[in-house]
Design a protein around this motif. Structure first.
Motif, mmCIF file in Angstrom:
data_model
loop_
_atom_site.group_PDB
_atom_site.id
_atom_site.type_symbol
_atom_site.label_atom_id
_atom_site.label_comp_id
_atom_site.label_asym_id
_atom_site.label_seq_id
_atom_site.Cartn_x
_atom_site.Cartn_y
_atom_site.Cartn_z
ATOM 1 N N ASP A 1 0.841 -1.197 0.000
ATOM 2 C CA ASP A 1 0.000 0.000 0.000
ATOM 3 C C ASP A 1 0.878 1.250 0.000
ATOM 4 O OD1 ASP A 1 -2.322 -1.477 0.071
ATOM 5 O OD2 ASP A 1 -2.652 -1.236 2.229
ATOM 6 N N PRO A 2 0.368 2.381 -0.494
ATOM 7 C CA PRO A 2 1.151 3.619 -0.476
ATOM 8 C C PRO A 2 1.522 4.031 0.954
ATOM 9 C CG PRO A 2 -0.762 3.836 -1.905
ATOM 10 C CD PRO A 2 -0.942 2.555 -1.156
ATOM 11 N N VAL A 3 2.746 4.496 1.119
ATOM 12 C CA VAL A 3 3.210 4.946 2.438
ATOM 13 C C VAL A 3 3.948 6.284 2.294
ATOM 14 C CG1 VAL A 3 3.287 2.715 3.625
ATOM 15 C CG2 VAL A 3 5.203 3.405 2.175
ATOM 16 N N ASP A 4 3.378 7.164 1.508
ATOM 17 C CA ASP A 4 4.036 8.438 1.217
ATOM 18 C C ASP A 4 3.343 9.634 1.857
ATOM 19 O OD1 ASP A 4 1.780 8.258 -0.320
ATOM 20 O OD2 ASP A 4 2.739 8.843 -2.206
ATOM 21 N N MET A 5 2.456 9.379 2.850
ATOM 22 C CA MET A 5 1.747 10.490 3.489
ATOM 23 C C MET A 5 1.799 10.352 5.009
ATOM 24 S SD MET A 5 0.546 12.534 1.123
ATOM 25 C CE MET A 5 -0.845 13.391 1.840
ATOM 26 N N PRO A 6 2.981 10.379 5.622
ATOM 27 C CA PRO A 6 3.055 10.286 7.086
ATOM 28 C C PRO A 6 2.410 11.502 7.729
ATOM 29 C CG PRO A 6 5.187 10.914 6.194
ATOM 30 C CD PRO A 6 4.315 10.572 5.011
ATOM 31 N N VAL A 7 1.735 11.290 8.867
ATOM 32 C CA VAL A 7 1.068 12.408 9.541
ATOM 33 C C VAL A 7 1.771 12.773 10.846
ATOM 34 C CG1 VAL A 7 -1.168 11.914 8.509
ATOM 35 C CG2 VAL A 7 -0.580 10.878 10.710
ATOM 36 N N SER A 8 2.940 12.181 11.104
ATOM 37 C CA SER A 8 3.730 12.549 12.271
ATOM 38 C C SER A 8 5.208 12.427 11.923
ATOM 39 C CB SER A 8 3.413 11.646 13.470
ATOM 40 O OG SER A 8 3.880 10.319 13.232
ATOM 41 N N LEU A 9 6.030 13.143 12.688
ATOM 42 C CA LEU A 9 7.473 13.018 12.501
ATOM 43 C C LEU A 9 7.924 11.595 12.816
ATOM 44 C CD1 LEU A 9 10.285 14.195 11.979
ATOM 45 C CD2 LEU A 9 10.344 14.863 14.390
ATOM 46 N N TYR A 10 7.345 10.999 13.846
ATOM 47 C CA TYR A 10 7.683 9.609 14.178
ATOM 48 C C TYR A 10 7.497 8.707 12.968
ATOM 49 C CZ TYR A 10 7.200 4.929 16.112
ATOM 50 O OH TYR A 10 7.316 3.572 16.349
ATOM 51 N N ALA A 11 6.339 8.811 12.317
ATOM 52 C CA ALA A 11 6.064 7.994 11.132
ATOM 53 C C ALA A 11 7.068 8.284 10.025
ATOM 54 C CB ALA A 11 4.649 8.254 10.642
ATOM 55 N N ALA A 12 7.394 9.555 9.843
ATOM 56 C CA ALA A 12 8.344 9.921 8.790
ATOM 57 C C ALA A 12 9.724 9.326 9.047
ATOM 58 C CB ALA A 12 8.436 11.444 8.685
ATOM 59 N N THR A 13 10.156 9.303 10.310
ATOM 60 C CA THR A 13 11.465 8.707 10.599
ATOM 61 C C THR A 13 11.447 7.205 10.361
ATOM 62 O OG1 THR A 13 11.026 8.428 12.985
ATOM 63 C CG2 THR A 13 12.073 10.482 12.276
#
Length: 329
Positions: free
Chosen positions: A150-162
């Motif tokens: 599934d797409p994972v290019d829209m993190p909604v937190s810095l934690y998710a982005a890291t």
């Protein structure tokens, strides 16, 4: 005790690392554990977890920071490490709004330190590292679980982005340096010895002390609660089944059974034997509406099958909590 080189477990004083290290020791592995025992939550709980290793053959602990790349490289080299379970990280979505640079150091620099140590280790076999379901972003609860493609290019937190960044960095290292890696996307792990910053744990503290609980998202959120023993089954199953060289394999590890927040609270109230006073709050920045794991890839690889449902798991947690803290919050 195995004659194989020890397995390095980072975050050994943490919730999942503590349980994983114990399981490895129980099957005869030697374990080197590291943790910096920081104060993100009560260090006394981390020290109590570490105390459970006292007197156990095959366990060695080093108090150190995973972002200290030279120290990590020396530890891996001197102990002949060939397999690593990398669980140390700065956790928490809400905390990332207040202390973003803690995530840069622990999650990004720390992950890079481990990768550098792996690529220089002689005969390195497999790195298993913790990612997170948060990489999927905020999605409505559908009739199927979140899938690894599934797409994972829209993190909604810095934690998710890291965490997503760690997956991408690992992808580059797998291709460049040819050592196998497995990233595990964890889904809401709970159980005895858990983390006080998690909702179920904090709710238990407040219910037992007679304080109201704050229910975010107006109680409409859902989580794929996964019991700690099931999580450890999946971690070790993945460790024992490395991918091909130059592959960074991504796997979900969850329960495939999302539960609404209000249902979780009802179940916890039953386990504790007390009702909670509830204050309804709006969704907080960085939170997601629902998580739901499709674990078919992990099941096909290892036979992974979650066994502990929420009622039993919260009963076990409540019994541990009362034994550890007493009948107070």
């Amino acid at each position: 005790m195995s004659d194989a080189p020890p397995i390095l477990v980072t975050g050994a004083a943490g919730f999942i690392g503590h349980a994983t290290a114990h399981r490895l020791l129980a099957r005869g592995e030697r374990v080197v554990g590291i943790d910096n025992v920081n104060d993100y939550y009560d260090p006394a709980l981390k020290e109590a977890r570490l105390a459970t290793f006292e007197g156990l053959d095959g366990f060695a602990f080093h108090r150190m920071d995973i972002a200290d790349a030279p120290a990590i490289a020396t530890l891996v080299r001197d102990n002949g490490i060939r397999r690593i379970i990398h669980l140390a990280a700065q956790a928490g979505v809400r905390y990332s709004l207040e202390n973003p640079f803690a995530y840069e150091r622990s999650n990004l620099a720390g992950h890079l330190s481990l990768l550098e140590a792996c690529r220089h280790a002689e005969g390195f076999e497999h790195l298993v590292y913790a990612s997170s379901s948060s990489v999927y972003g905020d999605r409505p609860l559908a009739d199927r679980g979140f899938r690894e493609d599934d797409p994972v290019d829209m993190p909604v937190s810095l934690y998710a982005a890291t965490k997503r960044s760690c997956e991408l960095i690992s992808q580059s290292y797998a291709k460049l340096y040819g050592f196998p890696q497995t990233g595990l996307r964890f889904f809401t792990v709970y159980g005895p010895w858990g983390r006080p910053d998690m909702a179920y744990f904090g709710f238990a503290q407040k219910i037992l002390s007679g304080r109201p609980i704050e229910v975010y998202g107006e109680g409409r959120m859902a989580r794929d609660f996964t019991y700690i023993d099931d999580i450890v089954d999946g971690i070790i199953g993945a460790l024992d089944n490395p991918p091909a060289a130059q592959e960074n394999r991504i796997l979900n590890i969850g329960n495939s059974h999302p539960v609404g927040l209000m249902e979780m609270i009802d179940t916890l109230e039953t386990a504790i034997g007390r009702k909670a006073e509830k204050i309804m709050r709006p969704m907080q920045p960085g939170d997601v509406t629902a998580t739901y794991a499709d674990v078919s890839k992990l099941t096909a690889l290892t036979g992974y099958q979650p066994k502990v449902m929420l009622t039993e798991g919260l009963d076990r947690f409540a019994a541990w909590y009362r034994d550890f803290y007493g009948d107070v919050g």
